[in-house]
Design a protein around this motif. Structure first.
Motif, short mmCIF file in Angstrom:
data_model
loop_
_atom_site.label_atom_id
_atom_site.label_comp_id
_atom_site.label_asym_id
_atom_site.label_seq_id
_atom_site.Cartn_x
_atom_site.Cartn_y
_atom_site.Cartn_z
N SER A 23 -2.25 0.13 -1.56
CA SER A 23 -0.93 -0.05 -0.96
C SER A 23 0.07 -0.22 -2.10
CB SER A 23 -0.92 -1.28 -0.06
OG SER A 23 -1.07 -2.43 -0.85
N THR A 24 1.34 -0.09 -1.79
CA THR A 24 2.36 -0.26 -2.84
C THR A 24 2.29 -1.66 -3.45
OG1 THR A 24 3.86 -0.57 -0.98
CG2 THR A 24 4.13 1.42 -2.23
N THR A 25 2.04 -2.64 -2.60
CA THR A 25 1.98 -4.03 -3.09
C THR A 25 0.76 -4.21 -4.00
OG1 THR A 25 2.73 -4.57 -0.88
CG2 THR A 25 2.15 -6.42 -2.29
N ALA A 26 -0.37 -3.67 -3.56
CA ALA A 26 -1.61 -3.84 -4.33
C ALA A 26 -1.51 -3.15 -5.68
CB ALA A 26 -2.80 -3.30 -3.55
N ILE A 27 -0.90 -1.99 -5.69
CA ILE A 27 -0.81 -1.23 -6.95
C ILE A 27 0.14 -1.95 -7.92
CG2 ILE A 27 1.10 0.40 -6.56
CD1 ILE A 27 -0.73 2.64 -7.35
N ALA A 28 1.22 -2.52 -7.37
CA ALA A 28 2.16 -3.27 -8.24
C ALA A 28 1.47 -4.50 -8.80
CB ALA A 28 3.39 -3.67 -7.44
N GLU A 79 15.17 3.98 -2.15
CA GLU A 79 14.84 3.91 -0.72
C GLU A 79 13.40 4.31 -0.47
OE1 GLU A 79 17.81 6.38 0.99
OE2 GLU A 79 19.39 4.93 0.68
N MET A 80 12.52 3.76 -1.29
CA MET A 80 11.08 4.04 -1.14
C MET A 80 10.49 3.03 -0.17
SD MET A 80 9.84 6.49 -3.15
CE MET A 80 8.20 6.04 -3.65
N PRO A 81 9.93 3.49 0.93
CA PRO A 81 9.32 2.54 1.86
C PRO A 81 7.97 2.06 1.32
CG PRO A 81 8.98 4.77 2.61
CD PRO A 81 9.80 4.88 1.37
N SER A 82 7.61 0.85 1.65
CA SER A 82 6.27 0.37 1.28
C SER A 82 5.25 1.10 2.15
CB SER A 82 6.14 -1.13 1.52
OG SER A 82 6.96 -1.81 0.62
N THR A 83 4.07 1.30 1.61
CA THR A 83 3.05 1.97 2.40
C THR A 83 1.69 1.31 2.19
OG1 THR A 83 1.93 4.07 2.78
CG2 THR A 83 2.72 3.70 0.57
N LYS A 84 0.82 1.44 3.17
CA LYS A 84 -0.51 0.83 3.05
C LYS A 84 -1.42 1.68 2.18
CE LYS A 84 -0.55 -2.02 7.14
NZ LYS A 84 -1.04 -2.24 8.49
N LEU A 97 7.99 10.10 -7.76
CA LEU A 97 9.01 9.08 -7.98
C LEU A 97 8.37 7.71 -8.12
CD1 LEU A 97 12.06 8.97 -8.20
CD2 LEU A 97 12.22 8.68 -5.74
N PHE A 98 7.39 7.46 -7.28
CA PHE A 98 6.70 6.16 -7.32
C PHE A 98 5.99 5.97 -8.66
CE2 PHE A 98 3.08 3.33 -6.32
CZ PHE A 98 3.79 2.22 -5.94
N SER A 99 5.40 7.06 -9.18
CA SER A 99 4.73 6.99 -10.49
C SER A 99 5.72 6.55 -11.56
CB SER A 99 4.19 8.36 -10.91
OG SER A 99 3.25 8.81 -10.01
N LEU A 100 6.91 7.14 -11.49
CA LEU A 100 7.92 6.79 -12.50
C LEU A 100 8.41 5.36 -12.33
CD1 LEU A 100 10.05 10.04 -12.66
CD2 LEU A 100 8.53 9.15 -14.39
#
Lengths: 340, 302
Positions: free
Chosen positions: B99-104, B127-132, B144-147
């Protein structure tokens, strides 16, 4: 030396398998104990203290703490766990991601080894302890006098750990998960399988008395790790020998595995083997074993005509030839999932 | 020999790196430096060795010879040196089930300077939504998320492998603007391996041209006009042979030549004038012209 992030990363990829492995061991120990106790109660209530019940009581603890079909699943589960930790990474982009992180390759390998060794130790110990406690609180706690800590706890635990470490070592020379799993399973029983093939070769050519698998059974039980789990008993010296074999394989596999994991080149990920100079050795070994297997199968057809030697060599040529063609392709393959 | 970059302090130093894979020399004696707060473009045709070079810089690929140092720390001897360098290629693909939280949280455990607030701010900005599961993002969002992840670790260097490949124009512009902003406001340096010359032109300070595993040219874009000139020339019959030896012909259509001059440009220009062409004019120079001149006649910029 252990890093929290690496532990989390590797635990995430292996969590499902650890869960399945836990289920196997719950089935192998506590569940089996409960069922055996029910069986004992049934025997006792049905016929009182009969000879059958007495016999069952005597072998009850031994039965629970020795291997059965689920032990085979547990061995396969442990091999696949090591495959998930190393081989599946090589099949996907995860290995390159891991290598780019600010950790040494030694760190990466030790983390994987620690996860497996830690998890197997906890899973096996807790389940054996649970079984022991279930018996201890039951009306048949007297049967625990037959419990032998070394034979029923340390021998299987160390064998499972050694199987895991050995599979990690194979993962440090194989380029992907399937080859890691297949090679590990083959080499885990290799001494037994090779001895059978070699003894058939010898007997076929008239050297029957010299080599017979049956003569080597005791010795094989001691050096083939799955037998440590599957069979109980033997003289005390044999148990010590089994422990020594497991410890040696565990330590040597981890030491050599770490070194080879550091030396393995990521550009060979997805290939059958990471080290190209091992390919001729594997080609000869695989073809040789399959040729002997072919000979063993075909000699049966020559038996009625009294021509087992020509048929043996015909089988060796056909199966060995096929094995040669398939192995050559296998050694050239590259299994990398680009989108995983 | 200590190499000095055009920007003063040497930060990434790639020295004499060679790599053979099978029978192919993928990298041949590669040496270059990347300075502080700069964007370096690595351009080359497919299979030239761009990706292998980036992978070598983060120890994914072991070189047969040579060293890679970050702030004077050898990345192969000191793995902690990689705390200040991020390779953005497939990191998100490798963690696609996070998930976005776990990866961060994972990145925060790996990289000591990971800035959680900045990560959240960037997620909000784009405006990136969090995802599971990261794999639920579209290709553009993954890039974009990678960057975002990479820059939130507050690295000194970010290595990008074809960062805008397959992305639509809007996302592409967003990503490019983001990269320029990041470099402009801090000490971050970016190394981009790409064949998108049009994008590099707007971004890069330094260009390395890699051909068959070798760095054949190094350009500082600021000094490009001093080293090269592009002309369009029309002759009555054809261009004199002696000139052909001194110019790179980018395109020829009948008697019309589009050519690139390199070296003593004043001398070349006077030689050109002496041949009395029917028409002679200077054209704006693009990276693609250099690429075509140095690496072949194929037009690769899309």
């Amino acid at each position: 030396m252990l890093n929290k992030a690496l532990m989390r990363k590797d635990l995430k990829s292996s969590s499902m398998l650890l869960f399945i492995l836990t289920l196997f061991f719950v089935g192998l120990y506590p569940l089996r104990t409960i069922m055996e106790l029910d069986h004992l109660r049934l025997l006792e209530s049905g016929s009182g203290v009969s000879q059958v019940f007495s016999n069952q009581m005597n072998t009850f603890v031994e039965n629970i703490f020795s291997g059965n079909e689920i032990s085979v699943l547990a061995i396969i589960g442990i091999v696949v766990l090591a495959g998930m930790l190393i081989g599946s990474e090589r099949n996907t982009r995860r290995h390159e991601f891991s290598l780019s992180l600010p950790f040494t390759r030694k760190n990466l390998f030790i983390t994987k080894a620690s996860i497996g060794i830690g998890a197997i130790t906890v899973i096996v110990s807790v389940n054996i302890l649970l079984s022991y406690l279930i018996i201890w609180i039951s009306e048949y706690s007297d049967a625990l006098t037959n419990f032998n800590l070394v034979e029923m706890f340390f021998v299987p635990l160390l064998a499972y750990l050694a199987i895991f470490a050995f599979t990690l070592f194979i993962g440090s020379i194989s380029g992907e998960m399937i080859s890691q799993i297949v090679l590990s399973l083959i080499f885990l029983i290799f001494p037994y399988g090779f001895l059978i093939l070699a003894s058939v070769l010898m007997t076929t050519h008239g050297f029957a008395a010299r080599l017979n698998a049956a003569l080597w059974d005791d010795w094989l039980v001691n050096i083939v790790l799955p037998f440590h789990v599957m069979e109980l008993g033997g003289p005390e010296s044999s148990v010590i020998f089994q422990l020594a074999v497991s410890v040696i394989i565990l330590i040597v596999s981890l030491l050599i595995g770490t070194k080879l994991y550091e030396k393995g080149k990521s550009e060979h990920n997805g290939e059958f083997l990471l080290f190209s100079h091992l390919k001729p050795i594997f080609l000869i070994g695989i073809v040789g074993c399959f040729a002997m297997l072919g000979g063993m199968i075909f000699r049966v057809f020559g038996d009625p005509a009294g021509a087992i030697i020509p048929f043996y060599w015909l089988g060796a040529l056909i199966i060995g030839g096929l094995a040669f063609l398939i192995t050559k392709r296998l050694l050239q393959m590259n299994v990398t999932m680009q989108n995983n | 020999m200590l190499l000095q970059s055009a920007w003063g302090k040497v930060m990434i130093q790639v020295q004499n790196v060679s790599k053979t894979m099978g029978n192919q020399n993928v990298l041949k004696d590669i040496t270059f430096t990347v300075g502080k707060g700069t964007i370096t473009g690595i351009i080359g045709r497919n299979g030239a060795g761009k990706t292998t070079l980036l992978k070598t810089m983060v120890t994914i690929v072991d070189p047969d010879n040579g060293t890679v140092s970050i702030n004077d720390r050898d990345v192969f001897a000191d793995s902690k040196a990689k705390e200040s360098i991020l390779f953005v290629a497939d990191s998100v693909e490798a963690l696609k089930n996070y998930s976005t939280t776990a990866i961060a949280s994972l990145y925060a455990d790996i990289y000591p300077h990971f800035d959680h607030d900045y990560f959240q701010a960037l997620m909000h900005r784009f405006e990136m939504p969090s995802t599971k599961k990261i794999k639920q993002y579209s290709k553009g969002r993954k890039a974009l998320f990678s960057l975002i992840l990479a820059f939130a670790t507050r690295p000194d260097f970010v290595l990008l492998d074809e960062p805008t490949d397959g992305l639509d124009v809007v996302v592409k512009k967003e990503i490019m603007r983001f990269m320029v902003d990041e470099v402009a406001k801090g000490d971050i340096s970016i190394v981009i391996a790409t064949h998108r010359l049009d994008e590099l032109e707007a971004l890069a300070d330094q260009i390395l041209v890699i051909n068959q595993g070798e760095i054949t040219e190094t350009f500082q874009l600021d000094h490009l006009q001093e080293r090269f000139k592009k002309w369009q020339v029309v002759y009555r019959e054809h261009m004199p042979d002696f000139l052909l030896n001194h110019l790179h012909i980018l395109q020829q259509s009948g008697r019309v030549y589009t050519c690139l001059g390199e070296g003593d440009l004043d001398d070349l220009e006077s030689q050109l004038k002496e041949t009395e062409p029917l028409l002679y004019e200077e054209l704006p120079l693009s990276l693609e012209d250099l690429f075509v001149a140095k690496l072949g006649s194929e037009r690769i910029a899309e």
